[in-house]
Write an enzyme that holds these catalytic residues in place. Structure first.
Site: not given
Ligand code: NAD
Length: 498
Positions: A155, A253, A287
């Site tokens: 995102n 995060e 987020c």
């Molecule tokens: P996600 O957890 O599906 O993926 C995030 C990253 O983790 C991706 O690169 C993904 O390939 C990787 N990943 C997935 N499974 C993994 C595993 N088993 N081991 C290691 N890495 C793995 O999240 P998303 O759908 O890409 O992002 C959306 C989420 O991110 C929302 O919940 C949003 O709130 C959060 N977000 C938080 C912030 C913050 O700073 N608090 C900022 C942006 C997004």
């Protein structure tokens, strides 16, 4: 220029200063059109192993480079990003869907972060302090940790990468970066910029691929000593559990359930502007997006009217077009989740005031678009008031008092961002003290962080670390306490002597 990368058709990992041909790939889809833009490598544990080997070697030299010299490269990165801002923004809109003006804002955050962290090359401050014995000197210094692993979401594919990689680099670490498979183009472009700026080979290595393969291999690699992750709560807590077992440092995060509080003395027109922007900007896929409005019951009806009125101005479509204000949903899984929560909201008895449907028809063909949606008369215990939806859906929850508003805000498992609209200065100060989130806004929506302040949240949003700001350096450095005894004799510290 935008054409160049698209003509590349297949992206490559960048390991030890070289681009490597992938064995397996998957399509990267423009969520506004459904078209395949490029293909992204699906890497394996072997690729991670190679990258770590290269990073380990490079980091030794990199850490010996004086920090102001390391910083010179970040100044150059910032300069090139600035020069290419429009190009990067267009590519960002294509792979992620956010409208062009938001994409420009995100790229600008990366530029700001480059110059800000480059300045740290001449600071990276520790302490000099007094020693408890005569002829003895004491100080604390930041030391790089070694090889760090960055796992980033789709995102904010460039901003979040800069919040993590720039402090890691300036502090003297080497990086293994796994971007989200939905948005690899920004990683490819930033890697090219690192190379052009003169970053030595192996200091940053990009390994594309699925979380369960590449991410998991990073988390489990013994030579990656830090994992910095941004993404969903479920993935983050699994990563943290594994890192905990290995005593590996982990910065998380994660999700949010951010609220705008509107008190009965608020400027309602301003509040409605803040709600519409922070709930529906980036299609609610920030987020920090506002997904709850906690409104004083005396002004609920008027606020509803104003929000509905302002929503009429939101044109939905492909973010590359000029007048579009709300872009697409990232993928089918995201769309299915939003639809599921619309049904949950209806079943729970919240009143649907606007939206609630996926958009179809010629204008939206191929893309994934969802109407900005407002529920009202929601209650604190409903799932739509508690769980992250990650789409353009907001629920109004009426309350009777300031105290009830604060309690309602704090009733969720997350703690990222909150905001309050009020003209009462006492309420402002009480709110900034009592709202239990990492970010608090007064008289503005919940979105729009600035890079020189710490970014992150309380409770289920994170684990106490912060991205961006000077605080990000704490993730990528160890504190070392250094004592120099210049007395020329053995002085025994921690011995109770007269
Ligand atoms: P996600 O957890 O599906 O993926 C995030 C990253 O983790 C991706 O690169 C993904 O390939 C990787 N990943 C997935 N499974 C993994 C595993 N088993 N081991 C290691 N890495 C793995 O999240 P998303 O759908 O890409 O992002 C959306 C989420 O991110 C929302 O919940 C949003 O709130 C959060 N977000 C938080 C912030 C913050 O700073 N608090 C900022 C942006 C997004």
């Amino acid at each position: 220029m935008t054409k160049d990368v698209l003509e590349q058709k297949v992206l490559k990992n960048h390991i030890n200063g070289e681009w490597s041909e992938p064995k397996e790939v998957s399509d990267v889809i423009n969520p506004a059109t459904g078209e395949t833009i490029v293909q992204v490598p699906l890497s394996t544990k072997d690729d991670v192993d190679q990258a770590v080997k290269a990073a380990k070697k490079a980091q030794k030299e990199w850490a010996l480079e004086p920090a102001p010299m390391r910083a010179e490269i970040l100044y150059e990165v910032g300069r090139i990003m600035k020069e290419r801002k429009e190009h990067l923004s267009e590519l960002l809109t294509m792979e992620n869907g956010k409208v062009l003006e938001e994409a420009r804002g995100e790229v600008q955050e990366g530029i700001d972060m480059a110059f800000y962290m480059a300045g740290e090359g001449r600071r990276l401050f520790g302490q000099t302090t007094n020693a408890e014995l005569k002829d003895k000197f004491a100080m604390s210094v930041r030391s790089p940790i070694g090889v760090v692993g960055l796992i980033t979401p789709w995102n904010f594919p460039i901003a979040i990468a800069t919040w993590k990689s720039f402090p890691a680099i300036v502090a003297g670490n080497a990086v293994i970066w796994k971007p989200a498979t939905e948005t690899p183009i920004m990683a490819n472009e930033l890697m090219k910029i690192f190379i052009e700026a003169g970053l030595p080979e192996g200091v940053v290595n990009v390994v594309f691929g699925r979380g369960g393969d590449v991410g998991d291999a990073m988390v489990n690699h013994k030579d990656i000593r830090v994992i910095s992750f941004t993404g969903s709560g479920e993935t983050g807590s699994n990563i943290a559990a594994e890192c905990g077992r290995q005593l590996k440092k982990v910065s998380l995060e994660m999700g949010g359930k951010n609220a705008v509080v509107v008190m009965d003395d608020a400027d309602l027109d301003l509040a409605a502007d803040g709600i519409v922007w922070s709930a529906f900007g980036t299609s609610g896929q920030r987020c920090t997006a506002c997904s709850r409005v906690i409104v004083h019951e005396d002004v609920k009806e008027e606020l509803e009217k104003l929000v509905l009125e302002k929503m009429k101005e939101l044109k939905i479509g492909d973010g590359l077009k000029d007048d579009i204000k709300v872009g697409p949903i990232i993928n089918q899984a995201g769309m299915d989740k939003i639809k599921k929560y619309i049904q949950i909201g209806k079943d729970e008895g919240a009143k649907l005031l606007a939206g609630g449907n996926e958009l179809s028809g010629k204008e939206y063909e191929g893309g994934l678009f969802f109407e900005p949606t407002v529920f009202t008369d929601a209650t604190i215990d409903m799932r739509i008031s508690q769980e992250e939806i990650f789409g353009p859906v907001v629920s109004l929850i009426p309350v009777k008092s300031f105290e009830e508003a604060i309690e309602t805000n704090n009733s969720v498992e997350y703690g990222l961002s909150s905001s309050i609209f009020t003209r009462d200065v006492n309420q402002v100060y009480k709110a900034q003290r009592d709202l239990d989130t990492g970010i608090v806004y007064v008289n503005a929506g919940t979105t729009g962080a600035e890079i020189h302040l710490p970014f992150g949240g309380t409770k289920g949003t994170g684990n106490g670390h912060r991205d961006s700001g000077v605080q990000a350096l704490d993730v990528y450095t160890e504190w070392k306490a250094v004592y120099v005894d210049y007395s020329g004799k053995l002085q025994r510290a921690q011995i109770d002597v007269d």
